[in-house]
Every structure is written in structure tokens, then in C-alpha cells.
Design a protein around this motif. Sequence first.
Motif, PDB file in Angstrom:
ATOM      1  N   ALA A 183      42.495  40.310  29.800  1.00  0.00           N
ATOM      2  CA  ALA A 183      42.772  40.227  31.236  1.00  0.00           C
ATOM      3  C   ALA A 183      42.548  38.840  31.809  1.00  0.00           C
ATOM      4  O   ALA A 183      43.239  38.426  32.757  1.00  0.00           O
ATOM      5  N   ASP A 184      41.606  38.088  31.256  1.00  0.00           N
ATOM      6  CA  ASP A 184      41.325  36.743  31.769  1.00  0.00           C
ATOM      7  C   ASP A 184      42.443  35.760  31.464  1.00  0.00           C
ATOM      8  O   ASP A 184      42.448  34.639  31.994  1.00  0.00           O
ATOM      9  N   GLN A 185      43.422  36.165  30.635  1.00  0.00           N
ATOM     10  CA  GLN A 185      44.544  35.280  30.293  1.00  0.00           C
ATOM     11  C   GLN A 185      45.759  35.495  31.179  1.00  0.00           C
ATOM     12  O   GLN A 185      46.744  34.762  31.052  1.00  0.00           O
ATOM     13  N   ILE A 186      45.717  36.485  32.068  1.00  0.00           N
ATOM     14  CA  ILE A 186      46.914  36.781  32.868  1.00  0.00           C
ATOM     15  C   ILE A 186      46.675  36.665  34.368  1.00  0.00           C
ATOM     16  O   ILE A 186      47.588  36.905  35.150  1.00  0.00           O
ATOM     17  N   TYR A 187      45.479  36.255  34.781  1.00  0.00           N
ATOM     18  CA  TYR A 187      45.184  36.277  36.213  1.00  0.00           C
ATOM     19  C   TYR A 187      45.327  34.904  36.842  1.00  0.00           C
ATOM     20  O   TYR A 187      45.316  33.870  36.174  1.00  0.00           O
ATOM     21  N   SER A 188      45.430  34.925  38.169  1.00  0.00           N
ATOM     22  CA  SER A 188      45.384  33.698  38.955  1.00  0.00           C
ATOM     23  C   SER A 188      44.549  33.973  40.204  1.00  0.00           C
ATOM     24  O   SER A 188      44.715  35.017  40.839  1.00  0.00           O
ATOM     25  N   PRO A 189      43.645  33.054  40.571  1.00  0.00           N
ATOM     26  CA  PRO A 189      42.867  33.255  41.794  1.00  0.00           C
ATOM     27  C   PRO A 189      43.676  32.969  43.059  1.00  0.00           C
ATOM     28  O   PRO A 189      43.213  33.248  44.169  1.00  0.00           O
ATOM     29  N   GLU A 190      44.860  32.407  42.893  1.00  0.00           N
ATOM     30  CA  GLU A 190      45.696  32.070  44.051  1.00  0.00           C
ATOM     31  C   GLU A 190      46.315  33.328  44.660  1.00  0.00           C
ATOM     32  O   GLU A 190      46.622  34.293  43.965  1.00  0.00           O
ATOM     33  N   ARG A 191      46.495  33.308  45.980  1.00  0.00           N
ATOM     34  CA  ARG A 191      47.131  34.389  46.739  1.00  0.00           C
ATOM     35  C   ARG A 191      46.412  35.727  46.525  1.00  0.00           C
ATOM     36  O   ARG A 191      47.031  36.797  46.550  1.00  0.00           O
ATOM     37  N   GLN A 192      45.104  35.658  46.344  1.00  0.00           N
ATOM     38  CA  GLN A 192      44.331  36.897  46.244  1.00  0.00           C
ATOM     39  C   GLN A 192      44.383  37.625  47.587  1.00  0.00           C
ATOM     40  O   GLN A 192      44.454  37.008  48.648  1.00  0.00           O
ATOM     41  N   CYS A 193      44.379  38.945  47.546  1.00  0.00           N
ATOM     42  CA  CYS A 193      44.380  39.734  48.773  1.00  0.00           C
ATOM     43  C   CYS A 193      43.247  39.266  49.680  1.00  0.00           C
ATOM     44  O   CYS A 193      42.101  39.120  49.245  1.00  0.00           O
ATOM     45  N   GLU A 194      43.547  39.058  50.962  1.00  0.00           N
ATOM     46  CA  GLU A 194      42.563  38.514  51.892  1.00  0.00           C
ATOM     47  C   GLU A 194      41.567  39.561  52.374  1.00  0.00           C
ATOM     48  O   GLU A 194      40.445  39.224  52.761  1.00  0.00           O
ATOM     49  N   TRP A 195      41.968  40.837  52.352  1.00  0.00           N
ATOM     50  CA  TRP A 195      41.130  41.857  52.983  1.00  0.00           C
ATOM     51  C   TRP A 195      40.484  42.830  51.999  1.00  0.00           C
ATOM     52  O   TRP A 195      39.677  43.663  52.396  1.00  0.00           O
ATOM     53  N   LEU A 196      40.795  42.694  50.725  1.00  0.00           N
ATOM     54  CA  LEU A 196      40.143  43.509  49.704  1.00  0.00           C
ATOM     55  C   LEU A 196      40.132  42.720  48.402  1.00  0.00           C
ATOM     56  O   LEU A 196      41.190  42.385  47.874  1.00  0.00           O
ATOM     57  N   LYS A 197      38.951  42.442  47.898  1.00  0.00           N
ATOM     58  CA  LYS A 197      38.797  41.500  46.790  1.00  0.00           C
ATOM     59  C   LYS A 197      38.619  42.168  45.430  1.00  0.00           C
ATOM     60  O   LYS A 197      38.059  41.576  44.505  1.00  0.00           O
ATOM     61  N   ASP A 198      39.121  43.394  45.272  1.00  0.00           N
ATOM     62  CA  ASP A 198      38.958  44.091  43.996  1.00  0.00           C
ATOM     63  C   ASP A 198      39.704  43.407  42.852  1.00  0.00           C
ATOM     64  O   ASP A 198      39.243  43.434  41.711  1.00  0.00           O
ATOM     65  N   ASN A 199      40.879  42.831  43.162  1.00  0.00           N
ATOM     66  CA  ASN A 199      41.790  42.350  42.128  1.00  0.00           C
ATOM     67  C   ASN A 199      42.115  40.870  42.292  1.00  0.00           C
ATOM     68  O   ASN A 199      41.979  40.300  43.386  1.00  0.00           O
TER      69      ASN A 199
END
Length: 446
Positions: A158-174
Motif C-alpha cells: 500500500a505504501d507504493q501506491i499512495y500520495s499525500p496530495e489532495r487528501q480529503c480535507e474533512w476526513l483523514k482516514d485515507n
Amino acid sequence: MRKYVRLTAILILCGWLSSLRAQTDFKSWAGTPPMGWNSWDAYGPTITEPEVKANADYMASHLKASGWQYIVVDIRWYVSNDKAGGYNQTDPIYNLDKYGRYIPAVNRFPSAKDGKGFKALADYIHAKGLKFGIHIMRGVPKEAVAKKMPIKGTSYTADQIYSPERQCEWLKDNYTIDSTAAGAQAYYNSILELYASWGVDFIKVDDLSRPYHQAEIEMIRKAIDKTGRPIVFSTSPGETPISAAINVGQNANMWRMVDDVWDTWPHITHLMKVAEQWYPYIKPGNWPDCDMIPLGRISIRGERGADRMTRLTKDEQYSLMSFFLIFRSPLMFGGDLPSLDTFTSGLLTNKAALKMHKEGTQVKELYQKDGRLAVTSINSKTGERYLALFNISDSVKPLTLSVSLADLGLKKATLTNIWTGRKEGKIIKTIQVSLAPHACKLYSLQ
């Protein structure tokens, strides 16, 4: 060599035709606007299995005959310790399987024990002749990323497919899923495969529409098609940009036009204004979505205010339902069904209104100005004309609204009030009514 070239060409053509068929087949899964119940308005992120079953029982007994069929479990069913009235952002207890996929919290959904997921609950709902849906957030769980959990069927984590950019502003689960990463599509494939194995018929994916996440929307479409199961795809929340109308119609069955609609009049008038740009996109399999219906008993453990009956007046409730119905929005009722009162039940089961919703076509706005709104449509089977007139002004005085028969393509007509069934006379030239503030009239013209 020529045989090889021909065979290659045939295989490419077959693949292209299969892809094209998948791109269009999904629209047949929602040939008319989906109708169901969603747990959000009444229970926020805290719905439990007995409450889901109670609402399913009520729908099967009282609403299924009128066309209502979806039971949708909304947000954060995978969190064991969530609270009403605000997300538990500091110490959520997540439930994931070994492949980094959310699974139901067993303390809230006991039938999910031993890795069964929502299979037993879906079976219960299907046995009643209904369909089952769930809500998810777009992206990959932060916990799966932190633990470098494997992606099923691949060598990736999972750590190879994520980006911290454009993360949901109102719920930080994902985190956002980076569509360019190897393994990204495989992760979406894996979660849709899991949901399909449970028997999911409807999926509402949140934080897709505003801002518009085209890459993830397209990955979800591909993942649904790969399952081979007809899962209706709803994007949320609004406002979906009109510039994305073509793309969202190519990938989703329904998409939100606005943020959450609650039981206040300004929410309704804002929706009516935003909807002006979406009339041309109302078509079988593709439904601009007005959001949930905040009527009946809501916010039992919800996000906006205390346990209550809707704050909308009866005139405002008629206006909300008349607009949702003539606009042909998906209908997702937000109130607690076992608490349903006679008045609200009447709004949900009116045969003439539901016929208009199911069979209407050529929906268009005639005008929206000076506190007045007029919307019309035509029955695709009978040619019957429909007309909804709304006083959306905040003035304390009534307003007069008028529409000429010529604007409806008619020379004369008999006017029937859809909500009451009462015939209101023959019209030769112009329909003219006086409406109190926030009131409406919904007519059939034959």
C-alpha cells in the motif's frame, strides 16, 4: 505471418468491443433513478446491524411495492469507536483485512465475524427482495500505508501506491491513490472484488466530486466492470463541476450536484439553482443527484442537530419532493423508516408522482426568476405533460406563477393535481396559480 496479424487484429477488436460494452452496459443497471434508504441523515457514522435490518424490514413491508429497493450503509462502518455529532479523528479503531481493505466493525455488525464481511447482512436484505449498498471513501487507508500492507494478487504494498496530495480535507482516514503507480488499479480491483463477494449492489464513493478526482473515478469504473457484478456507482459529494459532465457520465450512474442537503429552505433553493446546468444530462443510467431526502425523523445520532422530525414545513416538504421527482433525481430517503409518519409515507408512495419520476423524459426548466420556478417533463409512455410550479421566494406574500399551454406544446388540457389526485379544470390558454411562500403545485396535463 498474415494469419498471425489477422489473429492479433481480431483479438484487439474483441478486446475493444468488450471494453466498449463494459463502458455502456453499466448504464442499464440504473435505467430509472435508483430509489432507496441511506443511513447518514438518521445515524451519521454510527449505524448498527439491527438498525439496518429494521429499516430493511420496513422498506420490504411498506415501500418495496412502490419501487423502493436499496438499503445503503453510509460512512465509517469499518470504525469500531466512532461517535455521532463529529468524526472521531484522534483515535479511530479501524478494521482492515490482511490486504489493507476495510471490513465491518464486528461490535456494530456482529454477522461480520470470522471474516464474513457484509455477506450475511446482504443476504438478509436480498432475501427480502431488496438491494444492498455501502459507502466508502476514495483512496487507500492510511493505516494500510503505514503498515505497508500487501495488495492482493500483486507483489506491491500500500505504501507504493499512495500520495499525500489532495487528501480529503474533512476526513483523514485515507490517502489519495496515485493512478500512475504500479499496483494502483490492482488495489481498487481488490476492494471491489471483496464488495462483490459480499453481494454489494450499490456503492457510494465519497470525496470524488469536489474537487473532481477523474483518475480515481476511472479506476473505480474499471474495477467494478472487472467484478462482473452490476454495482451501481454513485459519486459524492457535490458540487460536481459541469466541465466534468461528459466524464462522470461515462463512468458513474449518479453524481452529486451539491454538498449535503439538510432540512433548511436555503439548502433546497441552492440545489434548485445549481440544478439549472444539469437538465441536459438527465438520462437512463446517468442521474444528476439532488442528495438524500432529509424528511421524517432524522439525526437520531446524526451530524446536524439533535434527534428531531424534519424542520421543513409541509409546504417545503412538498416542494422538495416535487422537485426531486420531476427532476428525476435518485431518491435516497434519509429518515428512520420505522419512525415514518403518515404524511411522510404519503410523499414516498404517491403513485402518480412516482410514475412521473419513473417515466418522465425531456425534463427542462421553463424559468427560474423573481422567486418563481417552473419545471416540466413528458411521460415517455403516454405523452402526458407534467408541470411543477414553485414559489422559492422568501417574501411573506404569495406570488402568482403562470405558464402558457403553448410553452408546453398544448392547445388545451385537463389539469390534475398529482399530490391530491383532484382534477382542477380544463385550461385553454394559460395555467395561473397563486402560491404561498415556499409552496408548490405539481400537475399532470392531459
